[in-house]
Structure formats: C-alpha cells, structure tokens
Design a protein around this motif. Structure first.
Motif, mmCIF file in Angstrom:
data_model
loop_
_atom_site.group_PDB
_atom_site.id
_atom_site.type_symbol
_atom_site.label_atom_id
_atom_site.label_comp_id
_atom_site.label_asym_id
_atom_site.label_seq_id
_atom_site.Cartn_x
_atom_site.Cartn_y
_atom_site.Cartn_z
ATOM 1 N N UNK A 82 40.046 -73.954 49.810
ATOM 2 C CA UNK A 82 39.668 -73.725 51.096
ATOM 3 C C UNK A 82 38.214 -72.905 51.061
ATOM 4 N N UNK A 83 38.138 -71.976 49.949
ATOM 5 C CA UNK A 83 36.550 -71.495 49.702
ATOM 6 C C UNK A 83 35.738 -72.425 48.970
ATOM 7 N N UNK A 84 36.280 -73.617 48.482
ATOM 8 C CA UNK A 84 35.326 -74.661 47.539
ATOM 9 C C UNK A 84 34.154 -74.940 48.484
ATOM 10 N N UNK A 85 32.986 -75.382 47.896
ATOM 11 C CA UNK A 85 31.831 -75.859 48.343
ATOM 12 C C UNK A 85 31.838 -77.030 49.262
ATOM 13 N N UNK A 86 31.430 -76.893 50.480
ATOM 14 C CA UNK A 86 31.498 -78.144 51.047
ATOM 15 C C UNK A 86 29.866 -78.311 51.368
ATOM 16 N N UNK A 87 29.596 -79.553 51.669
ATOM 17 C CA UNK A 87 27.964 -80.029 51.940
ATOM 18 C C UNK A 87 27.564 -79.644 53.544
ATOM 19 N N UNK A 88 26.565 -79.017 53.651
ATOM 20 C CA UNK A 88 26.146 -78.774 55.079
ATOM 21 C C UNK A 88 25.212 -79.952 55.246
ATOM 22 N N UNK A 89 24.691 -79.719 56.613
ATOM 23 C CA UNK A 89 24.096 -81.086 56.971
ATOM 24 C C UNK A 89 22.678 -81.377 55.983
ATOM 25 N N UNK A 90 22.123 -80.533 55.771
ATOM 26 C CA UNK A 90 21.016 -80.635 54.784
ATOM 27 C C UNK A 90 21.640 -81.235 53.669
ATOM 28 N N UNK A 91 22.434 -80.822 52.868
ATOM 29 C CA UNK A 91 22.965 -81.241 51.606
ATOM 30 C C UNK A 91 23.429 -82.601 51.564
ATOM 31 N N UNK A 92 24.177 -82.641 52.771
ATOM 32 C CA UNK A 92 24.692 -84.319 52.884
ATOM 33 C C UNK A 92 23.475 -85.186 53.022
ATOM 34 N N UNK A 93 22.518 -84.796 53.884
ATOM 35 C CA UNK A 93 21.490 -85.747 53.995
ATOM 36 C C UNK A 93 20.494 -85.915 52.676
ATOM 37 N N UNK A 94 20.607 -84.987 52.112
ATOM 38 C CA UNK A 94 19.881 -85.187 50.625
ATOM 39 C C UNK A 94 20.612 -86.023 49.867
ATOM 40 N N UNK A 95 21.984 -85.982 49.631
ATOM 41 C CA UNK A 95 22.719 -86.668 48.988
ATOM 42 C C UNK A 95 22.597 -88.074 49.504
ATOM 43 N N UNK A 96 22.884 -88.454 50.748
ATOM 44 C CA UNK A 96 22.316 -89.875 51.329
ATOM 45 C C UNK A 96 21.177 -90.431 50.960
ATOM 46 N N UNK A 97 20.028 -89.534 51.032
ATOM 47 C CA UNK A 97 18.681 -89.803 50.515
ATOM 48 C C UNK A 97 18.772 -90.418 49.138
ATOM 49 N N UNK A 98 19.502 -89.797 48.286
ATOM 50 C CA UNK A 98 19.462 -89.980 46.975
ATOM 51 C C UNK A 98 19.855 -91.489 46.639
ATOM 52 N N UNK A 99 21.000 -91.723 47.525
ATOM 53 C CA UNK A 99 21.640 -92.960 47.519
ATOM 54 C C UNK A 99 20.417 -94.249 48.044
ATOM 55 N N UNK A 100 19.807 -93.821 49.063
ATOM 56 C CA UNK A 100 18.979 -94.511 49.737
ATOM 57 C C UNK A 100 17.891 -94.883 49.021
#
Ligand code: SF4
Length: 344
Positions: free
Chosen positions: A122-140
């Motif tokens: 439950x305390x593990x890292x989750x992606x916030x909106x900016x981090x998720x967008x960065x990860x998707x940009x990496x794929x893009x």
C-alpha cells in the motif's frame, strides 16, 4: 472456510487473528513479517482458507509465516532485475518491442512468494499524472515498441476511470498494437469486474487480460462469472501461474488448475519457475522436478491446456523456456519417457 467470513480485506496480523486465521500467540512473529512485507487477503480468498491447516494451498499463498523472515544468500530484492532495465519511473524496457508499465504497486492480495515483494504494498510507489504522462511519452517516442504490458502491483485495483484513461491514452499511440494486463483481480476480487471496468477495457488495440492463479480452488462461482464477463465482452484471456512447493507441485493439482482455466475460456500461457525473492525458499523446487511435472502434464492434457514452463534468469537477462526436451539419441521420448526412433 474461515469461522466467520470477513466482509472486508484482511490487512494486518490483528485482522488475521480476529478472523481466526492466526493465533494470538503468533502475533509477534506476524508483526515482524508485516514490518517488512505487505499483507492483504480479500474476503473471497479468506473464505476459502481452512483455519488451522498451514498446508492449505490458499493459506500458503496469502497467509504470512515466520519463514519469510529468513533470506537465503542467493535471494535478491529485485530477482528478475527490473531496475537495470528501467529508463524512467514505472516503466521497464527489457525487450525492444515491448515495455512493462507499472501504474500502481498496490495489489488486492499480497502473495507470500511475490517476485516484486520488496516493491509492492500500500505504501509502494504509484505513478502520479505527470509520471504516467512521461512514461507514455517514452512509448510514444519509440516506434519499435509494439506492446504495452500493464502490471504492478495489479493494475485492476485502479478505478475503472483511471484504467480507462490509461487504455485510452495507449489507444492514441499508433505503433502500439497490443495491450496486456496482468491481474489476479477477476478471481480474488471479482466484484471489481463490473460493467464500468469492462467498458474501460474497450479499445481498438488487441487487449489481453492475463490472469494469475495457482490453484483450482481459486475459481469460485463469482470469480468464474467475472472471467465470463471479460471473455463475453470479447477480451481474450491467458493464464499465468507460478509453480509453488505446497501449492501446486503435483501433477493432479496442476491438471485441475489448467482445466479450470480452459473451462473459463482462458488459454494457459505461462507456468513460471519461482524466482529468488527474499524469504521465499519454502516455495521453491528444482527445475528438474518442474520438468518432470511438465512432462507428466503432456500425457494428461491436450496441447490447448499446455503452458510454457519459463524461468526469469536472475539479474535481468530475461525469460527463457525451461521445459523438458523430448529429442534424445536420435529419437523422441513420449510423455511416459519411452524413446522412439524417428527416421529424419
Ligand atoms: S498480485 Fe502479483 S504483484 Fe501483487 S503480490 Fe501477488 S504476485 Fe506480487
């Protein structure tokens, strides 16, 4: 069955004692385990556990024990080497054509053998909106990536709205053909697979749900119905299981598990050899023993039911099939081990 089926997930040693799944005398040990590794058991899984039977295959998967406090010299915090292939937070890029995207590290249950047990919780890292967008940009930005695998944690613990947003964002990346979700949710928390979740998984991409289960008893009527909702909506499902000492390390149990997948229209896909995660020695068996079991399966089940027996090479070198070979000395072995000459 537990004495009183809990109405909410059990998340602490105190919860386990209150549900009759641990004795008050075990509290100190369980508190020590809980200080290091997350605990969660959903009501659906807690209800399956026979109290007082440490050999119960459902209990072995989800109930913490003192064995977890012992880390052997060969065990590693990151046994499959995710970190060395992670160019950006929440994303693992090990093979050219696919990436693992981990939007959350939460799970509905915490498996005592988990290969990411040092990261999930439950305390593990989750992606916030900016981090998720960065990860998707990496794929893009990388046309060689054809497949995005949503894992974690368990992506289906996210709300239907969040899953829908992620799936819709991937939908806009032209060079991605395939989306895969790895999850235990359909069986361990079937109520989450409602109309909204099924709608959230609607995409132009080829989307597969890969269901993790290790024992036929996990297939409750509600779990089967959740799988039927996904498959009925046109979502193909595949399986993955871990070969685990004391859970499914005999051929009859594996056969029942694989038949349960098939009966739910889920194609058996992977049977994982257990990884060198900390405190999991009690779950591991040798590869030769695993090969013997896989060989016996071939004699009992059709090809449709055969999973690929695989090992993640420690250190991040990837997954390889480690099933038995059937070619030997100019002949082929049948599933019973008898050699037959072949003329080519
Ligand atoms: S559901 Fe998957 S990620 Fe979560 S604890 Fe179990 S094996 Fe680990």
């Amino acid at each position: 069955m537990t004495a009183h089926a809990p109405r909410r997930s059990l998340r602490s040693p105190a919860d386990l004692v209150a549900a009759g799944l641990a004795t008050p005398q075990a509290r100190d040990t369980l508190d020590a385990v809980a200080a290091h590794y997350a605990i969660a058991i959903t009501p659906e899984m807690a209800e399956l556990i026979a109290p007082g039977d440490p050999g119960d295959p459902i209990a072995r998967q989800f109930l913490p024990t003192d064995a977890e406090l012992v880390t052997t010299p060969d065990e590693r915090a990151d046994p499959i080497g995710d970190a060395r292939h992670s160019p950006i937070k929440g994303l693992v890029h090990r093979y050219p054509d696919r990436v693992l995207l981990k939007p959350t590290h939460a799970c509905p249950v915490y498996c005592r053998f988990c290969f990411r047990r040092e990261m999930v919780g439950p305390g593990g890292e989750a992606l916030d909106a900016a981090e998720l967008a960065a990860a998707l940009d990496y794929v893009r930005a990388r046309p060689a990536i054809r497949e995005v695998i949503l894992s974690g944690g368990d992506p289906l613990v996210l709300s239907a709205r969040r899953i829908g947003e992620i799936v819709a964002a991937i939908d806009t990346i032209e060079h991605v053909d395939v989306v895969r979700l790895h999850s235990r949710v359909p069986l361990v928390d079937p109520g989450r697979i409602d109309d909204a979740m099924v709608a959230a998984l609607n995409t132009r991409k080829a989307l597969f749900v890969v269901l993790h289960a290790n024992h036929a008893r996990e297939f409750t009527p509600a779990g089967r119905a959740a799988c039927a909702r996904l498959v009925g909506a046109g979502i193909p499902m595949l399986s993955q299981s871990v070969l685990l000492r004391g859970v499914n390390d005999d051929v009859a149990t594996l056969e029942a598990l694989l038949r349960s997948f098939l009966a739910c229209r889920i194609k058996p896909y992977y049977l994982h050899h257990p990884d060198l995660a900390p405190g999991t020695a009690g779950f591991r068996l040798g590869i030769e023993e695993g090969q013997r079991l896989v060989r016996q399966l071939r004699g009992r089940l059709s090809g449709l039911a055969q999973p690929l027996y695989v090992l993640d090479i420690p250190g991040g070198h990837g997954k390889v099939p480690v099933g038995p070979g059937y070619l030997r000395d100019g002949g082929v072995e049948d599933p019973g081990g008898t050699l037959h000459e072949i003329d080519r």
